[in-house]
Design a protein around this motif. Sequence first.
Motif, PDB file in Angstrom:
ATOM      1  N   VAL A  23       0.802  -1.221   0.000  1.00 38.84           N
ATOM      2  CA  VAL A  23       0.000   0.000   0.000  1.00 38.84           C
ATOM      3  C   VAL A  23       0.841   1.280   0.000  1.00 38.84           C
ATOM      4  CG1 VAL A  23      -1.652   1.366   1.342  1.00 38.84           C
ATOM      5  CG2 VAL A  23      -2.078  -1.059   0.938  1.00 38.84           C
ATOM      6  N   PRO A  24       1.861   1.412   0.867  1.00 39.45           N
ATOM      7  CA  PRO A  24       2.657   2.646   0.828  1.00 39.45           C
ATOM      8  C   PRO A  24       3.313   2.891  -0.525  1.00 39.45           C
ATOM      9  CG  PRO A  24       3.080   1.422   2.850  1.00 39.45           C
ATOM     10  CD  PRO A  24       2.284   0.521   1.961  1.00 39.45           C
ATOM     11  N   LEU A  25       3.784   1.833  -1.177  1.00 35.94           N
ATOM     12  CA  LEU A  25       4.392   1.985  -2.503  1.00 35.94           C
ATOM     13  C   LEU A  25       3.376   2.487  -3.513  1.00 35.94           C
ATOM     14  CD1 LEU A  25       6.457  -1.342  -2.682  1.00 35.94           C
ATOM     15  CD2 LEU A  25       7.319   0.942  -2.164  1.00 35.94           C
ATOM     16  N   LEU A  26       2.183   1.934  -3.451  1.00 33.90           N
ATOM     17  CA  LEU A  26       1.133   2.332  -4.382  1.00 33.90           C
ATOM     18  C   LEU A  26       0.720   3.786  -4.163  1.00 33.90           C
ATOM     19  CD1 LEU A  26      -1.049  -0.898  -4.228  1.00 33.90           C
ATOM     20  CD2 LEU A  26       0.412  -0.175  -6.121  1.00 33.90           C
ATOM     21  N   LEU A  27       0.614   4.194  -2.907  1.00 34.15           N
ATOM     22  CA  LEU A  27       0.239   5.573  -2.616  1.00 34.15           C
ATOM     23  C   LEU A  27       1.300   6.539  -3.123  1.00 34.15           C
ATOM     24  CD1 LEU A  27      -1.187   5.197   1.012  1.00 34.15           C
ATOM     25  CD2 LEU A  27      -2.455   5.310  -1.144  1.00 34.15           C
ATOM     26  N   GLU A  28       2.561   6.177  -2.942  1.00 30.66           N
ATOM     27  CA  GLU A  28       3.651   7.021  -3.437  1.00 30.66           C
ATOM     28  C   GLU A  28       3.613   7.117  -4.960  1.00 30.66           C
ATOM     29  OE1 GLU A  28       7.301   5.408  -1.977  1.00 30.66           O
ATOM     30  OE2 GLU A  28       6.811   5.784   0.143  1.00 30.66           O
ATOM     31  N   ALA A  29       3.362   5.981  -5.609  1.00 25.78           N
ATOM     32  CA  ALA A  29       3.331   5.961  -7.072  1.00 25.78           C
ATOM     33  C   ALA A  29       2.153   6.774  -7.607  1.00 25.78           C
ATOM     34  CB  ALA A  29       3.260   4.525  -7.573  1.00 25.78           C
ATOM     35  N   LEU A  30       1.000   6.668  -6.963  1.00 23.51           N
ATOM     36  CA  LEU A  30      -0.163   7.437  -7.395  1.00 23.51           C
ATOM     37  C   LEU A  30       0.104   8.939  -7.297  1.00 23.51           C
ATOM     38  CD1 LEU A  30      -2.988   5.354  -5.694  1.00 23.51           C
ATOM     39  CD2 LEU A  30      -2.739   5.710  -8.158  1.00 23.51           C
ATOM     40  N   ALA A  31       0.786   9.342  -6.234  1.00 22.13           N
ATOM     41  CA  ALA A  31       1.089  10.760  -6.053  1.00 22.13           C
ATOM     42  C   ALA A  31       2.120  11.236  -7.074  1.00 22.13           C
ATOM     43  CB  ALA A  31       1.602  11.004  -4.635  1.00 22.13           C
ATOM     44  N   ALA A  32       3.155  10.418  -7.301  1.00 19.08           N
ATOM     45  CA  ALA A  32       4.246  10.820  -8.188  1.00 19.08           C
ATOM     46  C   ALA A  32       3.869  10.733  -9.658  1.00 19.08           C
ATOM     47  CB  ALA A  32       5.481   9.957  -7.915  1.00 19.08           C
ATOM     48  N   ARG A  33       3.174   9.672 -10.046  1.00 15.33           N
ATOM     49  CA  ARG A  33       2.886   9.423 -11.460  1.00 15.33           C
ATOM     50  C   ARG A  33       1.591  10.073 -11.928  1.00 15.33           C
ATOM     51  NH1 ARG A  33       5.559   5.099 -13.848  1.00 15.33           N
ATOM     52  NH2 ARG A  33       3.739   4.729 -15.178  1.00 15.33           N
ATOM     53  N   ASP A  34       0.595  10.069 -11.055  1.00 16.07           N
ATOM     54  CA  ASP A  34      -0.739  10.522 -11.464  1.00 16.07           C
ATOM     55  C   ASP A  34      -1.217  11.782 -10.743  1.00 16.07           C
ATOM     56  OD1 ASP A  34      -1.562   8.105 -13.198  1.00 16.07           O
ATOM     57  OD2 ASP A  34      -0.944   7.169 -11.329  1.00 16.07           O
ATOM     58  N   GLU A 209      -3.323  -5.109  -6.231  1.00 17.03           N
ATOM     59  CA  GLU A 209      -2.227  -4.434  -5.531  1.00 17.03           C
ATOM     60  C   GLU A 209      -0.901  -5.181  -5.650  1.00 17.03           C
ATOM     61  OE1 GLU A 209      -4.667  -6.711  -2.390  1.00 17.03           O
ATOM     62  OE2 GLU A 209      -5.027  -5.527  -4.201  1.00 17.03           O
ATOM     63  N   LEU A 210      -0.953  -6.450  -6.078  1.00 19.07           N
ATOM     64  CA  LEU A 210       0.273  -7.245  -6.204  1.00 19.07           C
ATOM     65  C   LEU A 210       0.860  -7.204  -7.620  1.00 19.07           C
ATOM     66  CD1 LEU A 210      -0.558 -10.437  -4.095  1.00 19.07           C
ATOM     67  CD2 LEU A 210       0.492  -8.283  -3.375  1.00 19.07           C
ATOM     68  N   ALA A 211       0.227  -6.465  -8.524  1.00 13.64           N
ATOM     69  CA  ALA A 211       0.724  -6.395  -9.894  1.00 13.64           C
ATOM     70  C   ALA A 211       2.072  -5.687  -9.937  1.00 13.64           C
ATOM     71  CB  ALA A 211      -0.276  -5.655 -10.782  1.00 13.64           C
ATOM     72  N   GLY A 212       3.021  -6.252 -10.675  1.00 11.74           N
ATOM     73  CA  GLY A 212       4.330  -5.637 -10.835  1.00 11.74           C
ATOM     74  C   GLY A 212       5.063  -5.491  -9.516  1.00 11.74           C
ATOM     75  N   ASP A 213       5.834  -4.412  -9.417  1.00  8.75           N
ATOM     76  CA  ASP A 213       6.618  -4.196  -8.196  1.00  8.75           C
ATOM     77  C   ASP A 213       6.054  -3.065  -7.343  1.00  8.75           C
ATOM     78  OD1 ASP A 213       7.225  -1.974  -9.680  1.00  8.75           O
ATOM     79  OD2 ASP A 213       9.378  -2.363  -9.831  1.00  8.75           O
ATOM     80  N   GLY A 214       4.880  -2.566  -7.703  1.00  4.58           N
ATOM     81  CA  GLY A 214       4.242  -1.504  -6.938  1.00  4.58           C
ATOM     82  C   GLY A 214       4.544  -0.108  -7.443  1.00  4.58           C
ATOM     83  N   SER A 215       5.450  -0.009  -8.399  1.00  5.61           N
ATOM     84  CA  SER A 215       5.834   1.317  -8.897  1.00  5.61           C
ATOM     85  C   SER A 215       4.849   1.854  -9.933  1.00  5.61           C
ATOM     86  CB  SER A 215       7.246   1.274  -9.497  1.00  5.61           C
ATOM     87  OG  SER A 215       7.278   0.396 -10.616  1.00  5.61           O
ATOM     88  N   GLN A 216       4.027   0.968 -10.504  1.00  2.00           N
ATOM     89  CA  GLN A 216       3.014   1.375 -11.464  1.00  2.00           C
ATOM     90  C   GLN A 216       1.678   0.759 -11.033  1.00  2.00           C
ATOM     91  OE1 GLN A 216       4.001   1.206 -15.676  1.00  2.00           O
ATOM     92  NE2 GLN A 216       6.129   0.750 -15.168  1.00  2.00           N
TER      93      GLN A 216
END
Length: 240
Positions: A23-34, A209-216
């Motif tokens: 979850v923390p990785l996904l939240l960071e990615a959503l903020a940075a990418r989207d 949430e388990l797709a890829g490495d969490g960065s996308q």
Amino acid sequence: MTNTATLALVGDRSPHVVSHTRVPLLLEALAARDRLVLDAYWISSQDAEAEGAVRGFDAVWVLPGSPYRSEAGVLAAVRTAREEGIPFLGTCGGFQHTLLEYARNVCGLTRAAHAENDPDATDPLIEALACSLVGHEAAVTIEPGSLAASVIGSARTVERYFCAYGPSRHLDTLRAHGLRFSGRDEDGRVRVAELPGHPFFLASLFQPELAGDGSQPHPIVRALARAAVEHAASRAAQPV
């Protein structure tokens, strides 16, 4: 422009549940990418029992980790999101309990149960799978014209699972009462459910949430974030 919304993460948080650590990785990615910033709060299944525990949030995500300490708390969170139009996502155990909540509170199947929580239940809506999906990847066929199809953008997707229980009965009754089963495995078994007419209500037995490495973030996770931001914007636009 950065878009911000609040997110209730419902489940019994644990460093041993891979989904939770993502979850923390996904939240960071959503903020940075989207540029979708989700102010997330964990709500344990027991705390979710409180009246209105998830009311006021812009989205609710019931995460894996069953058996939950409080089945009642998880069902209450699902019901609040469903009845009050709060964007909702349920994954793995969240999917199972989404169907259970709908069966009991919409379809009137008050004895419907989850076999993991109640092994001696006489009417298990969610039963042990003939073949456990723990650690498996499998294809899912998405129904055209569904919310899932618009989110995923493909008629077929390969997803990761980590569960040993799934729905096995009363599916026709749930469908007759308005629930749509929009994703199935290659043998036709239900893997995705959604609620037409709701702003965003989606549940999957697989774990996006388990797709890829969490960065996308998976399209489903990104869609939940967008729905949350839209919900926050609509609330802000309402007169005080």
